[in-house]
Design an enzyme around this catalytic site. Structure first.
Site, short mmCIF file in Angstrom:
data_model
loop_
_atom_site.label_atom_id
_atom_site.label_comp_id
_atom_site.label_asym_id
_atom_site.label_seq_id
_atom_site.Cartn_x
_atom_site.Cartn_y
_atom_site.Cartn_z
N LYS A 187 -39.39 28.13 15.12
CA LYS A 187 -38.31 27.13 15.11
C LYS A 187 -38.78 25.91 14.32
CE LYS A 187 -37.23 23.56 17.57
NZ LYS A 187 -36.67 22.70 16.53
N GLU A 262 -51.00 20.50 17.04
CA GLU A 262 -51.32 19.58 15.93
C GLU A 262 -50.44 18.36 16.15
OE1 GLU A 262 -53.57 19.88 13.62
OE2 GLU A 262 -54.16 21.96 14.00
N CYS A 296 -49.03 12.52 9.58
CA CYS A 296 -49.99 12.44 10.69
C CYS A 296 -51.33 11.90 10.21
CB CYS A 296 -50.15 13.82 11.33
SG CYS A 296 -50.67 15.09 10.16
N GLU A 394 -48.53 5.06 16.68
CA GLU A 394 -48.11 5.68 15.43
C GLU A 394 -46.73 5.14 15.04
OE1 GLU A 394 -47.25 9.90 15.58
OE2 GLU A 394 -48.61 10.26 13.90
#
Ligand code: NAD
Length: 511
Positions: A187, A262, A296, A394
């Site tokens: 997905k 991840e 990232c 982040e």
């Protein structure tokens, strides 16, 4: 500021079907996901969303394909042949795949072409590993005893990926799982599914048997959530935020699945006073503006030694202001749009809070008001305290915090002070200092006088809350396997297990 206003785009809307058990599945009354280009604000792609029945059929197909073969039982050489064919097809369709990622994610077309080429390289590397997957053998347990440790495919893998590198993120997982002999339900992000759906048709053309890879579309909490908790799935391989990564671990715990994650990062680039200034500034610039900071691996914290902090900040602001950004279809543009209004809002909220807290914006940045799409100008905060929210969380946008430090031990303490551990770097002319720091930075990737260099041969992944497991590298296929130990007794050592019989086998470890 060099901003290329997005053109008026008249692009034919393209529709993509899902892939379930070898068949294309079109809308057929399903909910339609219509994607607008975040740079041009016009609809560019459409795809159907998976119904509960679609998910059930996908999971059943993947399970059946795994349990019955032939893919899970094929030789490494047979699997490698198919993976190489997929790589060929990706290369032949590079321009179209790149265009889809540019239109859906807002990334520069020049960058997207590189990402597609990089993805093909991952498929080829995995093809090589498919032929080299092996276990180990032991013959040191005395006469008449041997042991083989086999590597078997783990089974059905649910893969869920993020929107920021739609095609590459899939290439970092899927060919390795296939090389191991696994079957997959995949997905992609509901915002950027087109290139992955197009990959579905390339997999079929390459001769992958039906059911081995099933590609479904949908939102995370329902479609993703169903995949993670279904008992037919043996492993979940997830790329996305740390917040959702936590829920993946929780949901998969009910059926004790292997989980590979991840996740996010808040990566520190350390620039020492003895670094080569213009190259270090360039690395910092690339690190915080690549993919408009929606990366990232973004160098979202730049730690600069006191004595050069002022000049470094000045040079970085000047360089950031000169980068061509805007319309991602323009060949000169180096960073493009923000993926969504929601993401733009998150960036604005972080920046507004930093300003409210009195942090100085050396380069003020802000939303590109005149543009049709979602654009944000580069924003540099300096100096920033190591514990400020803008320098620990982040942001996922073209926003960077410059944090001054006195000496390298202090820089390492700051670098290690967030909950993340994805990557880091040190820039210095002193290699002793560099290696010392590299061993002390708690991150999965560390660069010395470099930033964001990566190769399929090199493992990639995070310490701490940046993830679990590794992608890439020679062990990447092993992530998708189970180990099985087979012990053989032969000749006179085939003794019965009986109390008092001297020469019996040592029992299996007490459990
Ligand atoms: P996200 O976590 O919101 O979504 C990622 C994927 O998970 C999407 O496909 C989404 O639909 C799905 N999802 C969302 N909620 C879910 C749920 N409850 N159950 C199952 N699936 C669910 O992340 P995003 O906004 O798409 O991507 C940005 C994040 O991804 C950033 O934090 C970034 O650092 C991270 N990322 C990490 C890497 C890496 O390799 N470490 C690479 C790319 C992106």
């Amino acid at each position: 500021m060099v901003f290329v206003a997005p053109r008026d785009l008249t692009h034919a809307i393209r529709s993509f079907p899902m892939l379930i058990d070898g068949a294309e599945v079109g809308d057929g009354g399903r909910r339609i996901f219509a994607r607008r280009s975040p740079a041009h604000d016009v609809e560019v792609t459409r795809y159907p969303g998976a119904t509960p029945d679609d998910l059930d059929r996908s999971l059943a197909a993947a399970r059946r394909a795994f349990d019955r073969g032939p893919w899970s039982r094929a030789s490494g050489a047979e699997r490698a042949r198919v993976l190489h064919r997929v790589a060929d097809l990706i290369e032949q369709n590079q321009e179209e795949l790149a265009l889809l990622d540019t239109l859906e994610a807002g990334k520069p077309i020049v960058q997207a072409r590189g990402e597609i080429a990089n993805a093909a390289d991952f498929w080829r590397y995995a093809a090589g590993l498919a032929r080299n997957l092996h276990g180990e053998a032991h013959n040191t347990f005395g006469p008449g005893t041997a042991c083989m440790v086999m590597r078997e495919p783990i089974g059905v893998v649910a893969m869920i990926t993020a929107w920021n590198f739609p095609f590459v993120l899939v290439a970092q997982k899927l060919p390795f799982a296939l090389a191991a002999g696994c079957t997959v339900v995949l997905k992609p992000s509901e915002m950027t599914s087109a290139s992955t759906l197009m990959l579905g048709s390339l997999l079929t053309q390459a001769g992958l048997p039906p059911g081995v890879v099933n590609i479904v579309v949908g939102e995370g909490h329902d479609v993703g959530g169903t995949l993670i908790s279904d008992p037919r799935v043996d492993m979940v391989s997830f790329t996305g935020s740390t917040r959702v990564g936590r829920t993946v671990v929780e949901s998969s715990a009910k059926t004790i699945k292997k989980v590979a994650l991840e996740l996010g990062g808040k990566n520190a680039l350390i620039a020492c006073a003895d670094c080569e200034l213009d190259l270090a500034v360039d690395a910092a610039l690339h690190g915080f503006l690549f993919n408009a900071g929606q990366c990232c691996q973004a160098s979202s914290r730049i730690l600069v030694q006191d004595s050069i902090a002022e000049v470094f900040t000045h040079c970085l602001c000047e360089a950031a202001d000169a980068v061509v950004h805007g319309d991602p279809l323009d060949e000169r543009v180096r960073f493009g749009a923000i993926v969504s209004q929601a993401q733009l809002g998150r960036i604005e909220a972080y920046v507004a809070e930093a300003r409210r807290d009195g942090i100085t914006a050396a380069l003020p940045g802000g939303r590109a008001e005149a543009a049709a799409g979602n654009f944000y100008h580069p924003t540099v905060f300096s100096p920033v305290a190591p514990g400020a929210r803008i320098s620990t969380e982040e942001v996922f946008g073209p926003v960077v915090s410059i944090i001054p430090f006195r000496d390298v031990p202090e820089a390492i303490t700051i670098a290690n002070s967030t909950s993340y551990g994805l990557s880091g770097a040190i820039w210095t002319a002193d290699l002793d200092k560099a290696f010392e720091a590299a061993t002390q930075i708690r991150a999965g990737s560390v660069w010395i006088n470099a930033w964001m260099d990566g190769f399929p041969e090199v493992p990639f992944g995070g310490f701490k809350e940046s993830g679990l497991g590794r992608e890439g590298g020679s062990a990447a296929v092993e992530e998708f396997t189970e180990m099985k130990s087979i012990v053989v007794r032969y000749g006179s050592r085939r003794a019965k297990w009986m109390p008092g019989v001297k020469d019996h086998a040592t029992p299996v470890q007490a459990s």
